[in-house]
Design an enzyme around this catalytic site. Structure first.
Site, PDB file in Angstrom:
ATOM      1  NE  ARG A   1       8.552 -38.087   7.583  1.00 10.32           N
ATOM      2  CZ  ARG A   1       9.733 -38.862   8.292  1.00 10.32           C
ATOM      3  NH1 ARG A   1       9.578 -39.119   9.431  1.00 10.32           N
ATOM      4  NH2 ARG A   1      10.705 -38.875   7.456  1.00 10.32           N
TER       5      ARG A   1
ATOM      6  CD  GLU B   1      20.260 -38.470   7.759  1.00 12.77           C
ATOM      7  OE1 GLU B   1      19.779 -38.514   6.673  1.00 12.77           O
ATOM      8  OE2 GLU B   1      19.480 -37.866   8.516  1.00 12.77           O
TER       9      GLU B   1
END
Length: 135
Positions: free
Chosen positions: A82, A119
């Site tokens: 992205r 994460e």
């Protein structure tokens, strides 16, 4: 060359006027949450619909670009994938160059690397050592 102070996406999208708030709400409505992707407990932000909507894509790039318009930015770095799309558009809008930052092992020439924590684990990103020239 001065360094532009990085801002969080929330800071860049923090609405100031009613019109800006409407734009932010529209952009957020085009970002789909995909729970448990790529792993359980992670919420992936899918920007497919935002990228496919020309006016919304323009507004998103404007929001990302606006804080840096008068900062004399020479180069924008974007992390795949992205980051290639949005960073390339931001670089173009700023009249700056663009440096690719890729996942480990995907660049063919001499690289510099940086490990970081996600994460759900750890990863390494790399860029060509000559992607950003001194000065």
């Amino acid at each position: 060359m001065g360094r532009a102070r990085p801002q969080s996406l929330s800071d860049r999208l923090a609405p100031v006027t009613i019109q800006e708030r409407d734009v932010v709400e529209r952009l957020r409505s085009l970002i789909r949450d995909v729970p448990d992707f790529p792993r359980p407990g992670i919420v992936f932000k899918d920007i497919t619909r935002l990228l496919g909507d020309g006016p919304a894509f323009h507004e998103a790039v404007t929001a990302l670009t606006e804080p840096y318009v008068d900062q004399n930015v020479d180069i924008v770095a974007g992390i795949e994938s992205r980051g290639f799309i949005l960073g390339g558009a931001v670089a173009d809008r700023l009249g700056a160059g663009f440096a690719l930052v890729r996942k480990e092992g995907r660049l063919p020439s001499t690289r510099i690397s940086q490990a970081y924590t996600l994460e759900y684990g750890e990863a390494v990103i790399e860029m060509h050592s000559d992607a950003i020239e001194p000065g």
